[in-house]
Design a protein around this motif. Structure first.
Motif, PDB file in Angstrom:
ATOM      1  N   ARG A  18      32.943   9.153  17.678  1.00 58.38           N
ATOM      2  CA  ARG A  18      31.680   8.414  17.526  1.00 58.38           C
ATOM      3  C   ARG A  18      30.765   8.660  18.734  1.00 58.38           C
ATOM      4  O   ARG A  18      29.557   8.850  18.585  1.00 58.38           O
ATOM      5  CB  ARG A  18      31.947   6.931  17.347  1.00 58.38           C
ATOM      6  N   LEU A  19      31.345   8.648  19.919  1.00 56.96           N
ATOM      7  CA  LEU A  19      30.572   8.895  21.131  1.00 56.96           C
ATOM      8  C   LEU A  19      29.966  10.294  21.109  1.00 56.96           C
ATOM      9  O   LEU A  19      28.799  10.482  21.436  1.00 56.96           O
ATOM     10  CB  LEU A  19      31.450   8.725  22.374  1.00 56.96           C
ATOM     11  N   MET A  23      26.023  11.182  21.260  1.00 56.17           N
ATOM     12  CA  MET A  23      25.492  12.052  22.322  1.00 56.17           C
ATOM     13  C   MET A  23      24.809  13.277  21.717  1.00 56.17           C
ATOM     14  O   MET A  23      23.769  13.720  22.218  1.00 56.17           O
ATOM     15  CB  MET A  23      26.614  12.460  23.280  1.00 56.17           C
ATOM     16  N   ARG A  24      25.369  13.805  20.652  1.00 55.02           N
ATOM     17  CA  ARG A  24      24.784  14.968  19.986  1.00 55.02           C
ATOM     18  C   ARG A  24      23.415  14.598  19.418  1.00 55.02           C
ATOM     19  O   ARG A  24      22.452  15.362  19.522  1.00 55.02           O
ATOM     20  CB  ARG A  24      25.722  15.449  18.886  1.00 55.02           C
ATOM     21  N   HIS A  25      23.312  13.417  18.824  1.00 56.43           N
ATOM     22  CA  HIS A  25      22.043  12.966  18.267  1.00 56.43           C
ATOM     23  C   HIS A  25      21.003  12.782  19.383  1.00 56.43           C
ATOM     24  O   HIS A  25      19.861  13.225  19.248  1.00 56.43           O
ATOM     25  CB  HIS A  25      22.251  11.662  17.492  1.00 56.43           C
ATOM     26  N   ALA A  26      21.410  12.149  20.462  1.00 52.01           N
ATOM     27  CA  ALA A  26      20.493  11.944  21.592  1.00 52.01           C
ATOM     28  C   ALA A  26      20.045  13.280  22.170  1.00 52.01           C
ATOM     29  O   ALA A  26      18.863  13.451  22.509  1.00 52.01           O
ATOM     30  CB  ALA A  26      21.163  11.096  22.670  1.00 52.01           C
ATOM     31  N   ASN A  27      20.960  14.232  22.270  1.00 55.21           N
ATOM     32  CA  ASN A  27      20.606  15.554  22.780  1.00 55.21           C
ATOM     33  C   ASN A  27      19.575  16.218  21.871  1.00 55.21           C
ATOM     34  O   ASN A  27      18.625  16.835  22.352  1.00 55.21           O
ATOM     35  CB  ASN A  27      21.846  16.431  22.912  1.00 55.21           C
ATOM     36  N   GLY A  28      19.747  16.073  20.558  1.00 58.71           N
ATOM     37  CA  GLY A  28      18.781  16.643  19.620  1.00 58.71           C
ATOM     38  C   GLY A  28      17.392  16.061  19.811  1.00 58.71           C
ATOM     39  O   GLY A  28      16.391  16.776  19.748  1.00 58.71           O
ATOM     40  N   ASP A  55      20.266  22.403  15.477  1.00 60.89           N
ATOM     41  CA  ASP A  55      20.901  22.796  14.211  1.00 60.89           C
ATOM     42  C   ASP A  55      19.933  22.498  13.059  1.00 60.89           C
ATOM     43  O   ASP A  55      18.902  21.850  13.257  1.00 60.89           O
ATOM     44  CB  ASP A  55      22.262  22.116  14.038  1.00 60.89           C
ATOM     45  N   PRO A  56      20.227  22.996  11.856  1.00 61.44           N
ATOM     46  CA  PRO A  56      19.289  22.828  10.736  1.00 61.44           C
ATOM     47  C   PRO A  56      18.934  21.361  10.440  1.00 61.44           C
ATOM     48  O   PRO A  56      17.762  21.066  10.143  1.00 61.44           O
ATOM     49  CB  PRO A  56      20.028  23.466   9.553  1.00 61.44           C
ATOM     50  N   ASP A  57      19.882  20.453  10.513  1.00 61.14           N
ATOM     51  CA  ASP A  57      19.576  19.040  10.265  1.00 61.14           C
ATOM     52  C   ASP A  57      18.601  18.495  11.296  1.00 61.14           C
ATOM     53  O   ASP A  57      17.667  17.762  10.959  1.00 61.14           O
ATOM     54  CB  ASP A  57      20.846  18.187  10.257  1.00 61.14           C
ATOM     55  N   GLN A  58      18.807  18.865  12.551  1.00 61.46           N
ATOM     56  CA  GLN A  58      17.902  18.411  13.608  1.00 61.46           C
ATOM     57  C   GLN A  58      16.510  19.002  13.408  1.00 61.46           C
ATOM     58  O   GLN A  58      15.507  18.317  13.620  1.00 61.46           O
ATOM     59  CB  GLN A  58      18.442  18.804  14.980  1.00 61.46           C
ATOM     60  N   LEU A  59      16.457  20.263  12.988  1.00 61.45           N
ATOM     61  CA  LEU A  59      15.161  20.897  12.744  1.00 61.45           C
ATOM     62  C   LEU A  59      14.420  20.222  11.594  1.00 61.45           C
ATOM     63  O   LEU A  59      13.203  20.021  11.671  1.00 61.45           O
ATOM     64  CB  LEU A  59      15.342  22.389  12.452  1.00 61.45           C
TER      65      LEU A  59
END
Length: 80
Positions: A18-19, A23-28, A55-59
């Protein structure tokens, strides 16, 4: 494990997962903000470098947010 003896390793691993996701979301978000900042300054090469890290979802999320922001900015500009 029983209810009296929870599986601490499993819970710890789930917490780490979960962490990592958070963190991945915040980095995006930060990378997307960097891309916007570079584009705002006219540095399309650096903006592209930032986008290449996403990544494609972040884009897709960034693209939707940018379209909304452009619409809001145009609407505000029309009132001036």
């Amino acid at each position: 494990m029983t209810a009296d003896h929870p599986n601490w390793a499993s819970e710890f691993n789930e917490g780490l997962a979960r962490l990592y996701g958070t963190m991945r979301h915040a980095n995006g978000i930060l990378v997307g903000q960097a891309a916007l900042g570079w584009a705002y300054r006219g540095d399309l090469e650096r903006a592209g470098d930032s986008l290449a890290k996403m990544d494609p979802d972040q884009l897709r999320e960034l693209s939707a947010a940018a379209a909304l922001l452009a619409s809001l900015a145009d609407e505000e500009l029309s009132t001036r």
